[in-house]
Write a protein that holds these residues in place. Structure first.
Motif, PDB file in Angstrom:
ATOM      1  N   ALA A  28       0.624  -1.210   0.141  1.00  0.00           N
ATOM      2  CA  ALA A  28      -0.066   0.011  -0.040  1.00  0.00           C
ATOM      3  C   ALA A  28       0.900   1.139   0.124  1.00  0.00           C
ATOM      4  CB  ALA A  28      -0.900   0.070   1.272  1.00  0.00           C
ATOM      5  N   LEU A  29       2.132   1.115   0.288  1.00  0.00           N
ATOM      6  CA  LEU A  29       3.085   2.250   0.158  1.00  0.00           C
ATOM      7  C   LEU A  29       3.431   2.578  -1.149  1.00  0.00           C
ATOM      8  CD1 LEU A  29       5.253   1.330   3.315  1.00  0.00           C
ATOM      9  CD2 LEU A  29       3.372   2.868   3.287  1.00  0.00           C
ATOM     10  N   GLY A  30       3.184   1.762  -2.118  1.00  0.00           N
ATOM     11  CA  GLY A  30       3.619   1.826  -3.483  1.00  0.00           C
ATOM     12  C   GLY A  30       2.528   2.454  -4.345  1.00  0.00           C
ATOM     13  N   PRO A  31       2.570   2.463  -5.738  1.00  0.00           N
ATOM     14  CA  PRO A  31       1.522   2.772  -6.628  1.00  0.00           C
ATOM     15  C   PRO A  31       0.173   1.710  -6.527  1.00  0.00           C
ATOM     16  CG  PRO A  31       3.508   1.933  -7.873  1.00  0.00           C
ATOM     17  CD  PRO A  31       3.840   1.915  -6.393  1.00  0.00           C
ATOM     18  N   PRO A 105      -9.518  -1.415  10.579  1.00  0.00           N
ATOM     19  CA  PRO A 105      -8.140  -1.606  10.554  1.00  0.00           C
ATOM     20  C   PRO A 105      -7.935  -2.509   9.420  1.00  0.00           C
ATOM     21  CG  PRO A 105      -9.020  -2.091  12.642  1.00  0.00           C
ATOM     22  CD  PRO A 105     -10.259  -1.926  11.836  1.00  0.00           C
ATOM     23  N   LEU A 106      -6.741  -2.165   8.636  1.00  0.00           N
ATOM     24  CA  LEU A 106      -6.053  -2.710   7.512  1.00  0.00           C
ATOM     25  C   LEU A 106      -7.087  -2.789   6.192  1.00  0.00           C
ATOM     26  CD1 LEU A 106      -4.912  -6.321   9.167  1.00  0.00           C
ATOM     27  CD2 LEU A 106      -3.588  -4.076   8.746  1.00  0.00           C
ATOM     28  N   TYR A 107      -8.303  -3.173   6.332  1.00  0.00           N
ATOM     29  CA  TYR A 107      -8.931  -2.915   5.252  1.00  0.00           C
ATOM     30  C   TYR A 107      -9.238  -1.595   4.740  1.00  0.00           C
ATOM     31  CZ  TYR A 107     -13.308  -2.682   2.307  1.00  0.00           C
ATOM     32  OH  TYR A 107     -14.125  -2.578   1.250  1.00  0.00           O
ATOM     33  N   GLY A 108      -9.239  -0.768   5.598  1.00  0.00           N
ATOM     34  CA  GLY A 108      -9.687   0.781   5.255  1.00  0.00           C
ATOM     35  C   GLY A 108      -8.329   1.261   4.421  1.00  0.00           C
ATOM     36  N   ARG A 109      -7.288   0.868   4.832  1.00  0.00           N
ATOM     37  CA  ARG A 109      -6.136   1.250   4.212  1.00  0.00           C
ATOM     38  C   ARG A 109      -5.865   0.674   2.982  1.00  0.00           C
ATOM     39  NH1 ARG A 109      -0.963   2.952   6.152  1.00  0.00           N
ATOM     40  NH2 ARG A 109       0.477   3.666   4.272  1.00  0.00           N
ATOM     41  N   LEU A 110      -6.147  -0.545   2.518  1.00  0.00           N
ATOM     42  CA  LEU A 110      -6.119  -1.157   1.261  1.00  0.00           C
ATOM     43  C   LEU A 110      -7.131  -0.746   0.564  1.00  0.00           C
ATOM     44  CD1 LEU A 110      -5.267  -4.777   2.516  1.00  0.00           C
ATOM     45  CD2 LEU A 110      -3.722  -3.128   1.694  1.00  0.00           C
ATOM     46  N   SER A 114      -6.161   1.379  -2.760  1.00  0.00           N
ATOM     47  CA  SER A 114      -6.636   0.639  -3.973  1.00  0.00           C
ATOM     48  C   SER A 114      -7.521   1.429  -4.938  1.00  0.00           C
ATOM     49  CB  SER A 114      -7.099  -0.741  -3.973  1.00  0.00           C
ATOM     50  OG  SER A 114      -8.129  -0.558  -3.132  1.00  0.00           O
ATOM     51  N   GLY A 115      -7.847   2.927  -4.479  1.00  0.00           N
ATOM     52  CA  GLY A 115      -8.570   3.642  -5.217  1.00  0.00           C
ATOM     53  C   GLY A 115     -10.073   3.633  -5.170  1.00  0.00           C
ATOM     54  N   MET A 116     -10.617   2.896  -4.067  1.00  0.00           N
ATOM     55  CA  MET A 116     -12.160   2.761  -4.063  1.00  0.00           C
ATOM     56  C   MET A 116     -12.525   4.066  -3.463  1.00  0.00           C
ATOM     57  SD  MET A 116     -12.454  -0.374  -4.498  1.00  0.00           S
ATOM     58  CE  MET A 116     -11.353  -1.763  -4.580  1.00  0.00           C
ATOM     59  N   ILE A 117     -13.853   4.348  -3.895  1.00  0.00           N
ATOM     60  CA  ILE A 117     -14.362   5.631  -3.860  1.00  0.00           C
ATOM     61  C   ILE A 117     -15.399   5.641  -2.856  1.00  0.00           C
ATOM     62  CG2 ILE A 117     -15.981   7.298  -5.046  1.00  0.00           C
ATOM     63  CD1 ILE A 117     -15.437   6.135  -7.769  1.00  0.00           C
TER      64      ILE A 117
END
Length: 251
Positions: A28-31, A105-110, A114-117
């Protein structure tokens, strides 16, 4: 037996999801594209667990209507299953989801990376502006936008008003709306612990004409989704196993 199989699935599901989320967190730190294939892999694992443990298979009809580039999917939402399956059926999907999910937690960051709206459902005009800006960006990137026009999971046989966000996205992006019906709630119920064996059908319907006026578009979208969903729930659909991206899917 169903209770035991459901218990085993839930243990495997949450265990695998937590483990995979931890593994993916550094990505998640990358593109954004670093997460695309791993998240699709997670969805494949979930569908495999459903099949092997719970005896739940997947059949897709009308897969020829699925966009491979930019697209707008308006899908019936009966189950948490519906938030997983599009990660397998589309090459680069982006979900429209409620902002509160980003606090998990975790899910929110991903989800964020990942660009979810994420939309604040109490945000009024500012939330709509964010939805349209993010939707246009997703379309320009060639992604497939998945929106659940009911705005929440709805039990089979229950009707709720469709929300206008899908109309605004269609107008902002110029994309045709692809209606989708399902009977997923028969097997993985809304907030249900038990997962019942059977074949979930995802019925992809032909895209609606882009020249339809707003009222006509919403009326036809709801009518087509609800009519096909009712047909699926009545048992009229024929279960025929075919390959994953053919006229239907059996996983």
């Amino acid at each position: 037996m169903i209770w035991l199989r459901s218990l085993l699935f839930n243990m495997a599901f949450f265990g695998a999801t937590g483990f995979i989320a931890l593994v993916l967190l550094p990505l998640a730190l990358g593109p954004r594209h670093w997460l695309t294939l791993p998240i699709r892999g997670w969805a494949a694992v979930v569908l495999w667990l459903l099949r092997v443990i719970c005896g739940i298979h997947l059949r897709v009809t009308g897969a020829e209507h699925l966009p491979r580039g930019a697209g707008l999917i308006a899908a019936k939402h009966q189950s948490a299953f519906d938030t997983v399956v599009w990660l397998r059926l589309l090459p680069d999907p982006v979900y429209v989801l409620k902002k509160e999910l980003l606090h998990i937690p975790l899910y929110g960051r991903l989800a964020r990376n990942s660009g979810m709206i994420a939309v604040d459902r109490a945000g009024g005009a500012s939330a709509m502006r964010h939805l349209l800006k993010a939707g246009r960006a997703a379309a320009e990137a060639g992604r497939q936008i998945v929106i659940f026009p009911e705005g929440t999971r709805v039990a089979p046989g229950v009707r709720v008003p469709y929300q206008p966000g899908v109309l605004a996205l269609a107008a902002a992006t110029g994309l045709p709306v692809v209606p989708v019906a399902t009977d997923s709630g028969r097997y993985w119920g809304r907030r249900s612990f038990c997962k019942c064996p059977g074949t979930i059908t995802v019925a992809v319907l032909p895209p609606l004409p882009t020249e339809l006026r707003r009222d006509a578009l919403m009326e036809r979208l709801e009518a087509e989704i609800e009519a096909e969903t009712a047909r699926l729930l009545s048992g009229e659909a024929v279960d025929k196993p075919v390959d994953e991206l053919g006229a239907g899917v059996r996983s």
